[in-house]
Design a protein around this motif. Sequence first.
Motif, PDB file in Angstrom:
ATOM      1  N   THR A  98       0.836  -1.206   0.000  1.00 18.16           N
ATOM      2  CA  THR A  98       0.000   0.000   0.000  1.00 18.16           C
ATOM      3  C   THR A  98       0.868   1.251   0.000  1.00 18.16           C
ATOM      4  OG1 THR A  98      -1.745  -1.161   1.213  1.00 18.16           O
ATOM      5  CG2 THR A  98      -1.834   1.239   1.204  1.00 18.16           C
ATOM      6  N   ALA A 131      -3.899   6.628   2.168  1.00 13.33           N
ATOM      7  CA  ALA A 131      -3.797   5.201   2.479  1.00 13.33           C
ATOM      8  C   ALA A 131      -2.352   4.809   2.754  1.00 13.33           C
ATOM      9  CB  ALA A 131      -4.361   4.373   1.323  1.00 13.33           C
ATOM     10  N   GLN A 165      -1.032   3.425   6.433  1.00 13.64           N
ATOM     11  CA  GLN A 165      -0.395   2.115   6.552  1.00 13.64           C
ATOM     12  C   GLN A 165       1.060   2.245   6.967  1.00 13.64           C
ATOM     13  OE1 GLN A 165      -1.515  -0.760   6.685  1.00 13.64           O
ATOM     14  NE2 GLN A 165      -3.184  -1.179   5.272  1.00 13.64           N
TER      15      GLN A 165
END
Length: 273
Positions: A57, A148, A152
């Motif tokens: 990610t 995102a 992460q």
Amino acid sequence: MVLFSFSFPATVWALDGFGPWSATGVRGLLAGLLAAVCLFTARVPVPAREHWPGLLTVAGGCVIGFPLLTTLALRTSTTAHSAVVIGVLPVATATISAALTGRRPSRAFWTAAGLGALAVVAFTLQQSHGLPTLGDAYLFGALLVCAAGYAQGGRLASHMPGWQVIAWGLVAALPVSTLVAGLSLSWEPVHPTAKAAVGMAYLAAVSQFGGFVVWYRGMAAVGVPRASQLQLAQPLITLVWSVLLMGEQLSPLAPVTAVIVLGCIAATQRARS
């Protein structure tokens, strides 16, 4: 935050000699090679299997997606207008982090963060007269993928050193970066200039790697939601660079916005989760 604030001007400089796809591929390739050397020199073991979804990610959002989409946007948008991405990014990062971890910041936190983001968005949109463009679509996509990657990365930084998080993300993205660089350099015109070289060097060494080393370490230390709100000041620093280095005109509302944003940052840092 200060290191990242120069990313948009550096991207504009890189576009002086490279196309958008070439700039994205080359910066990712150079940063990935630098990260690989650091990992090999430090003899860092390969991360556990459960960490790789998060690392991928980071690779997709921070190494490939955000650089490409913002570079495409900066072909037509000014650095001041593009700073709207950074203005909304902290709230998006905190939202995704809350969804991933199950932790819910307080109502005071969300209120202060929302007001800060609204202030920055209103300021940057005022500079572009509020007219949505294709560049805005690129910026919105960049906002989502980067949030995102930040969330992460911040989560993974509690399990491994922050520099290893971005380093492994860069290494994971190396096949894509190499492919994009190789293909784009063959079809996009390249006109190397001193400005383009400086911009590319900054993007690869600082924006893509060095800045993330301290950023993820900070997120692990104070928590993703609170750390992300410090970025509310980043658009204002970028606006200073846009005036000093890019020759753009600064709105008279800048000092007012600065006071509002700094007040919101102080409020988010005091708000308890």
